[in-house]
Design a protein around this motif. Structure first.
Motif, PDB file in Angstrom:
ATOM      1  N   LEU A 173       9.381  51.230  49.662  1.00 22.52           N
ATOM      2  CA  LEU A 173       8.947  51.860  48.401  1.00 22.52           C
ATOM      3  C   LEU A 173      10.124  52.348  47.574  1.00 22.52           C
ATOM      4  O   LEU A 173      10.108  52.270  46.348  1.00 22.52           O
ATOM      5  N   ALA A 174      11.160  52.863  48.234  1.00 21.56           N
ATOM      6  CA  ALA A 174      12.316  53.440  47.535  1.00 21.56           C
ATOM      7  C   ALA A 174      13.304  52.382  47.049  1.00 21.56           C
ATOM      8  O   ALA A 174      14.200  52.688  46.265  1.00 21.56           O
ATOM      9  N   ASP A 175      13.118  51.128  47.483  1.00 25.23           N
ATOM     10  CA  ASP A 175      14.029  50.040  47.116  1.00 25.23           C
ATOM     11  C   ASP A 175      13.621  49.457  45.760  1.00 25.23           C
ATOM     12  O   ASP A 175      13.075  48.357  45.670  1.00 25.23           O
ATOM     13  N   TYR A 176      13.907  50.205  44.693  1.00 21.13           N
ATOM     14  CA  TYR A 176      13.514  49.791  43.346  1.00 21.13           C
ATOM     15  C   TYR A 176      14.242  48.533  42.892  1.00 21.13           C
ATOM     16  O   TYR A 176      13.702  47.753  42.112  1.00 21.13           O
ATOM     17  N   SER A 177      15.471  48.309  43.373  1.00 16.81           N
ATOM     18  CA  SER A 177      16.235  47.143  42.929  1.00 16.81           C
ATOM     19  C   SER A 177      15.872  45.879  43.693  1.00 16.81           C
ATOM     20  O   SER A 177      16.314  44.792  43.336  1.00 16.81           O
ATOM     21  N   GLY A 178      15.044  45.996  44.742  1.00 17.19           N
ATOM     22  CA  GLY A 178      14.672  44.827  45.531  1.00 17.19           C
ATOM     23  C   GLY A 178      13.183  44.757  45.788  1.00 17.19           C
ATOM     24  O   GLY A 178      12.417  44.181  45.015  1.00 17.19           O
ATOM     25  N   THR A 179      12.753  45.405  46.857  1.00 17.56           N
ATOM     26  CA  THR A 179      11.373  45.274  47.339  1.00 17.56           C
ATOM     27  C   THR A 179      10.328  45.725  46.321  1.00 17.56           C
ATOM     28  O   THR A 179       9.312  45.056  46.136  1.00 17.56           O
ATOM     29  N   ARG A 180      10.543  46.857  45.658  1.00 15.00           N
ATOM     30  CA  ARG A 180       9.484  47.433  44.810  1.00 15.00           C
ATOM     31  C   ARG A 180       9.001  46.449  43.757  1.00 15.00           C
ATOM     32  O   ARG A 180       7.799  46.328  43.524  1.00 15.00           O
ATOM     33  N   GLY A 181       9.898  45.746  43.123  1.00 13.94           N
ATOM     34  CA  GLY A 181       9.494  44.792  42.097  1.00 13.94           C
ATOM     35  C   GLY A 181       8.563  43.712  42.630  1.00 13.94           C
ATOM     36  O   GLY A 181       7.677  43.236  41.911  1.00 13.94           O
ATOM     37  N   ARG A 182       8.737  43.325  43.892  1.00 15.39           N
ATOM     38  CA  ARG A 182       7.879  42.298  44.507  1.00 15.39           C
ATOM     39  C   ARG A 182       6.489  42.840  44.847  1.00 15.39           C
ATOM     40  O   ARG A 182       5.558  42.063  45.057  1.00 15.39           O
ATOM     41  N   LEU A 183       6.350  44.149  44.941  1.00 13.54           N
ATOM     42  CA  LEU A 183       5.077  44.757  45.329  1.00 13.54           C
ATOM     43  C   LEU A 183       4.116  44.942  44.165  1.00 13.54           C
ATOM     44  O   LEU A 183       2.922  45.151  44.374  1.00 13.54           O
ATOM     45  N   LEU A 184       4.625  44.885  42.952  1.00 15.36           N
ATOM     46  CA  LEU A 184       3.822  45.254  41.783  1.00 15.36           C
ATOM     47  C   LEU A 184       2.745  44.215  41.470  1.00 15.36           C
ATOM     48  O   LEU A 184       3.035  43.027  41.372  1.00 15.36           O
ATOM     49  N   PRO A 185       1.504  44.673  41.305  1.00 14.29           N
ATOM     50  CA  PRO A 185       0.435  43.751  40.914  1.00 14.29           C
ATOM     51  C   PRO A 185       0.564  43.368  39.436  1.00 14.29           C
ATOM     52  O   PRO A 185       1.430  43.873  38.710  1.00 14.29           O
ATOM     53  N   GLU A 186      -0.338  42.503  38.990  1.00  9.53           N
ATOM     54  CA  GLU A 186      -0.257  41.911  37.655  1.00  9.53           C
ATOM     55  C   GLU A 186      -0.328  42.920  36.508  1.00  9.53           C
ATOM     56  O   GLU A 186       0.069  42.594  35.385  1.00  9.53           O
ATOM     57  N   GLN A 187      -0.796  44.123  36.754  1.00 10.30           N
ATOM     58  CA  GLN A 187      -0.903  45.114  35.680  1.00 10.30           C
ATOM     59  C   GLN A 187       0.459  45.658  35.240  1.00 10.30           C
ATOM     60  O   GLN A 187       0.564  46.336  34.235  1.00 10.30           O
ATOM     61  N   TYR A 188       1.492  45.379  36.018  1.00  9.87           N
ATOM     62  CA  TYR A 188       2.851  45.819  35.676  1.00  9.87           C
ATOM     63  C   TYR A 188       3.595  44.680  34.996  1.00  9.87           C
ATOM     64  O   TYR A 188       3.491  43.526  35.403  1.00  9.87           O
ATOM     65  N   SER A 189       4.385  45.034  33.984  1.00 12.05           N
ATOM     66  CA  SER A 189       5.242  44.042  33.323  1.00 12.05           C
ATOM     67  C   SER A 189       6.540  44.726  32.888  1.00 12.05           C
ATOM     68  O   SER A 189       6.645  45.956  32.927  1.00 12.05           O
ATOM     69  N   GLU A 190       7.495  43.915  32.475  1.00 10.64           N
ATOM     70  CA  GLU A 190       8.781  44.392  31.964  1.00 10.64           C
ATOM     71  C   GLU A 190       9.480  45.354  32.922  1.00 10.64           C
ATOM     72  O   GLU A 190      10.139  46.306  32.507  1.00 10.64           O
ATOM     73  N   TYR A 191       9.343  45.097  34.223  1.00  9.61           N
ATOM     74  CA  TYR A 191       9.966  45.939  35.253  1.00  9.61           C
ATOM     75  C   TYR A 191      11.484  45.813  35.171  1.00  9.61           C
ATOM     76  O   TYR A 191      12.022  44.714  35.132  1.00  9.61           O
ATOM     77  N   GLU A 192      12.168  46.962  35.146  1.00 11.64           N
ATOM     78  CA  GLU A 192      13.623  46.959  35.022  1.00 11.64           C
ATOM     79  C   GLU A 192      14.203  48.244  35.621  1.00 11.64           C
ATOM     80  O   GLU A 192      13.769  49.344  35.278  1.00 11.64           O
ATOM     81  N   VAL A 193      15.188  48.087  36.499  1.00 13.77           N
ATOM     82  CA  VAL A 193      15.919  49.231  37.025  1.00 13.77           C
ATOM     83  C   VAL A 193      17.058  49.528  36.051  1.00 13.77           C
ATOM     84  O   VAL A 193      17.893  48.664  35.800  1.00 13.77           O
ATOM     85  N   ARG A 194      17.081  50.736  35.499  1.00 15.05           N
ATOM     86  CA  ARG A 194      18.101  51.081  34.509  1.00 15.05           C
ATOM     87  C   ARG A 194      19.243  51.908  35.098  1.00 15.05           C
ATOM     88  O   ARG A 194      20.340  51.904  34.559  1.00 15.05           O
ATOM     89  N   GLU A 195      18.953  52.633  36.158  1.00 20.16           N
ATOM     90  CA  GLU A 195      19.988  53.404  36.867  1.00 20.16           C
ATOM     91  C   GLU A 195      19.618  53.420  38.338  1.00 20.16           C
ATOM     92  O   GLU A 195      18.450  53.406  38.695  1.00 20.16           O
ATOM     93  N   GLY A 196      20.647  53.497  39.187  1.00 11.55           N
ATOM     94  CA  GLY A 196      20.401  53.593  40.625  1.00 11.55           C
ATOM     95  C   GLY A 196      19.728  52.351  41.157  1.00 11.55           C
ATOM     96  O   GLY A 196      20.201  51.243  40.958  1.00 11.55           O
ATOM     97  N   GLY A 197      18.618  52.548  41.823  1.00 15.77           N
ATOM     98  CA  GLY A 197      17.868  51.432  42.382  1.00 15.77           C
ATOM     99  C   GLY A 197      17.415  51.694  43.801  1.00 15.77           C
ATOM    100  O   GLY A 197      16.630  50.938  44.355  1.00 15.77           O
ATOM    101  N   ASP A 198      17.926  52.789  44.394  1.00 18.52           N
ATOM    102  CA  ASP A 198      17.532  53.138  45.756  1.00 18.52           C
ATOM    103  C   ASP A 198      17.139  54.613  45.806  1.00 18.52           C
ATOM    104  O   ASP A 198      17.975  55.484  46.006  1.00 18.52           O
TER     105      ASP A 198
END
Length: 147
Positions: free
Chosen positions: A23-48
């Motif tokens: 869950l905390a891996d915003y730069s990797g795993t989290r983006g793969r978990l998001l269902p279709e209701q999410y779009s334009e996913y982008e890590v702007r700072e950090g990522g973990d």
């Protein structure tokens, strides 16, 4: 204006540390978990976890799209808090052990709802819709970590 809350939980067959790290891996795993209701996913700072700044659009209904810019904190072990800079929305993820090799994941989102009749409908229907979105995300999380 009333506080609106949506809570969803799931037991995942993986240890709490593995689940939390996913869950905390915003730069990797989290983006793969998001269902279709999410779009334009982008890590702007950090990522973990703590200190991450993450953007996404959340389409809760066909007409309602929320532009989210989430600041991530970890106030305690097993807890991630995402606070939206663009609104009153706060999402808290809690991961706790639930027996041998299992974890309980509870996600709660709160925000200040509208007033009047619109607020009544928001408080009545929005939590159910958001719970469905979170349930899909938790199902994807389970698939990811139960490999």
């Amino acid at each position: 204006m009333a506080q609106v809350e949506a809570t969803t939980e799931r037991i995942v067959v993986a240890d709490a540390e593995t689940v939390f790290d996913a869950l905390a891996d915003y730069s990797g795993t989290r983006g793969r978990l998001l269902p279709e209701q999410y779009s334009e996913y982008e890590v702007r700072e950090g990522g973990d976890g703590e200190g991450s700044l993450v953007h996404w659009k959340l389409q809760a209904t066909s007409k309602r799209v929320r532009d989210c810019l989430m600041e991530v904190t970890e106030p305690s072990d097993g807890e991630l808090v995402e606070k939206d800079r663009n609104s009153s929305m706060v999402t808290t993820w809690r991961v706790t052990p639930a027996g041998e090799g299992r974890s309980r994941v509870v996600v709660t989102t709160t925000w200040t709802g509208a007033g009047g009749i619109g607020g009544f409908f928001e408080k009545t229907f929005a939590p159910k819709g958001l719970a469905r979105i979170h349930d899909a995300l938790l199902a994807n999380l389970a698939t990811e970590v139960e490999k």
